[in-house]
Write a protein that holds these residues in place. Sequence first.
Motif, short mmCIF file in Angstrom:
data_model
loop_
_atom_site.label_atom_id
_atom_site.label_comp_id
_atom_site.label_asym_id
_atom_site.label_seq_id
_atom_site.Cartn_x
_atom_site.Cartn_y
_atom_site.Cartn_z
N THR A 295 0.83 -1.20 0.00
CA THR A 295 0.00 0.00 0.00
C THR A 295 0.87 1.26 0.00
O THR A 295 0.56 2.24 -0.69
CB THR A 295 -0.94 -0.01 1.23
OG1 THR A 295 -1.75 -1.18 1.18
CG2 THR A 295 -1.83 1.22 1.25
N ALA B 223 -7.28 6.85 -6.20
CA ALA B 223 -7.36 5.50 -5.62
C ALA B 223 -6.01 5.14 -5.01
O ALA B 223 -5.93 4.62 -3.90
CB ALA B 223 -7.74 4.48 -6.68
N ALA C 29 -7.24 6.38 -1.50
CA ALA C 29 -8.17 5.30 -1.18
C ALA C 29 -7.45 4.01 -0.80
O ALA C 29 -7.99 3.19 -0.05
CB ALA C 29 -9.12 5.06 -2.35
N SER C 30 -6.21 3.82 -1.30
CA SER C 30 -5.53 2.54 -1.03
C SER C 30 -5.30 2.32 0.47
O SER C 30 -5.38 1.19 0.94
CB SER C 30 -4.21 2.46 -1.80
OG SER C 30 -3.33 3.47 -1.40
N ALA D 249 -8.63 1.33 1.94
CA ALA D 249 -8.93 -0.05 1.54
C ALA D 249 -8.11 -1.03 2.38
O ALA D 249 -8.64 -2.04 2.87
CB ALA D 249 -8.63 -0.24 0.05
N SER E 26 -12.29 -4.30 1.52
CA SER E 26 -11.31 -3.50 0.80
C SER E 26 -12.03 -2.59 -0.20
O SER E 26 -11.71 -1.39 -0.32
CB SER E 26 -10.32 -4.42 0.09
OG SER E 26 -9.47 -3.68 -0.75
N HIS F 121 -12.06 1.37 -0.34
CA HIS F 121 -11.70 2.04 -1.58
C HIS F 121 -12.75 3.09 -1.94
O HIS F 121 -12.41 4.23 -2.27
CB HIS F 121 -11.56 1.01 -2.70
CG HIS F 121 -11.55 1.58 -4.08
ND1 HIS F 121 -10.43 2.15 -4.64
CD2 HIS F 121 -12.54 1.72 -5.00
CE1 HIS F 121 -10.71 2.60 -5.85
NE2 HIS F 121 -11.99 2.35 -6.09
N GLU F 122 -14.01 2.70 -1.88
CA GLU F 122 -15.08 3.62 -2.30
C GLU F 122 -15.22 4.82 -1.36
O GLU F 122 -15.36 5.96 -1.82
CB GLU F 122 -16.40 2.85 -2.45
CG GLU F 122 -16.39 2.00 -3.73
CD GLU F 122 -17.46 0.92 -3.76
OE1 GLU F 122 -17.73 0.39 -4.86
OE2 GLU F 122 -18.02 0.59 -2.69
N LEU G 42 -12.16 7.07 -1.91
CA LEU G 42 -12.24 7.84 -3.16
C LEU G 42 -13.25 8.98 -3.01
O LEU G 42 -12.98 10.12 -3.42
CB LEU G 42 -12.66 6.88 -4.29
CG LEU G 42 -12.45 7.31 -5.73
CD1 LEU G 42 -11.06 7.86 -5.96
CD2 LEU G 42 -12.69 6.10 -6.66
#
Lengths: 328, 328
Positions: free
Chosen positions: A143, A173, A177-178, A181, A202, A206-207, A210
């Motif tokens: 990550t 992302a 976001a990583s 996640a 995860s 992520h969502e 983001l």
Amino acid sequence: MSRTPPELARLVELVHPGLARMRDVLRRQVAESSPAVSDMTEHVGRFQGKQLRGALVLLVGEATGNTTDEHPSVAAIVELIHMATLVHDDILDGAKVRRRVACVNERWDNQVAVLLGDFLYARAFSLSTDLSSRLCSKLLAETTRRLCVGEIDQSARRYDFELPQSTYEAICAAKTASLYAAACELGARYPGGNEELGREMSAFGHEIGLAFQIVDDCLDVAGDEATVGKSIGTDVEDGKVTLPVLRTYAVGDERLRAEIRRVYTQPELQQRARVLREVCDLGPGLEYAHERARELVESARGRLHRLPPSSARDALDGIAAFTLQRNW
Amino acid sequence: MSRTPPELARLVELVHPGLARMRDVLRRQVAESSPAVSDMTEHVGRFQGKQLRGALVLLVGEATGNTTDEHPSVAAIVELIHMATLVHDDILDGAKVRRRVACVNERWDNQVAVLLGDFLYARAFSLSTDLSSRLCSKLLAETTRRLCVGEIDQSARRYDFELPQSTYEAICAAKTASLYAAACELGARYPGGNEELGREMSAFGHEIGLAFQIVDDCLDVAGDEATVGKSIGTDVEDGKVTLPVLRTYAVGDERLRAEIRRVYTQPELQQRARVLREVCDLGPGLEYAHERARELVESARGRLHRLPPSSARDALDGIAAFTLQRNW
């Protein structure tokens, strides 16, 4: 110093004991026998922020029935990595140093910030190698690489007004976001197994990560400094073309496009974000970006139906919703 | 680009197949699908240098009869960490940016260097989590923390003309010798066990690393730029008071001490190292420092008697001796 908004504090209250243990671990990890280092790390508090990523490790653990004694340490490691990225974000490039000489504090000079960030990364990895399972080391090392690649890609695409939305999202992302996640995946999976649930959580992380970044980008270009509580307009200043601007540019005519390019690039221009709002109506672009964030949050909330009802699941749902309402 | 001196190249020739595999691993690790990143990492070659630390992993493995298929990867991880520290050493602080505006290349601006260094660290840790044993992750995460602490301590003790020699050595041990020590310990121990031999080889690495740093510090204050092949005089410029100067100061009278302080601190003074050599005879201080380096190298070479005779042991002996002769 904590900047946690009251609404968010209420949502994470459920994992209060775990958070308290996470903060204990953080305190011990940041402490250092060298006086020069502890002198610096005392100031690291200003990078602690909302500790949302650490809270997600604990809440997802709770909501998936996967709580272990090591979850608070995993949460602390995620927070250490986040703090390291914030410290390194503070590094000024040569151009900015020259432009903002007054801001360059000898105490917080670039080299110190680099070393402090490196120290926090090293602490994070060192702590992760003491855990019983290697999953945390493996996932967070990978990550961290993605975080760096995202930042580098973002830097390479500055002043790119025709950046496809998919590329913008891929960069967000990676750079933001990583880590969300990874926090959610570790919450669901640590110390191992549960791969399917891990993938689902995860994707949840992520969502919302983001969506968080898109809302942040909207606030940066349109927010009110007093409400947001941090300096805004820095994206326009740094040449970062974010979703609300990309959309405005994509649907604008050539005259408008030329104006946007001018506001981003004209030398010596002051308060670029304010000027940008004056020369064009960002409203539809902002609405488009918010709609995309809403869509992401809806999808994230949908994933929670895979989990049995619980107050931890409700808290995750609340955090996802809060991503859209936040004005910090 | 390789800056390996021919004499050193001959010494490490013995582990040529392992080095070739190490370089393969390095190439793969530094490669990245993102064009922006690969554009940067192509230039990382200039930080590759002598790859002495990686060679030590392989040679110590050979000399202790502890060669595994993973030794070249361990060597590559050690080199990635070393490269990351070099990239971050290139970060200029605000004062230097202002002083050396002309040197600040947009392409190699501070933020890019920070991200590239972080990327290399992340690659190193990520690769280490793929190995069969956790020893490498554990030892190198802890070593990275020590490297940072050493650098921070060094920065805090700038312009300290009364720094005790023991503190100077402790700083050098952390910022430089710790990675040599870790390389040698991993060579002897990876994937595990062999603790006693590991301690002995760690001490060997510590001593040659410390000697290396002391000789480096002597070259920086007294060396000839053309011979050394890199910019010298930077320690005096940066306020780092190293062993030859500490010794000269300690045995000097008050007039001499005042002169040394002046050369280090007088604003706008050009070519401080040259001026320093003019205002005082650094000869005895340099001789004292070299004597300390010789003592360390003697002790290191003595440790090799614990190993059975072999050409790898001879090569380690040659590297230890070469530390004192080097003029790169």
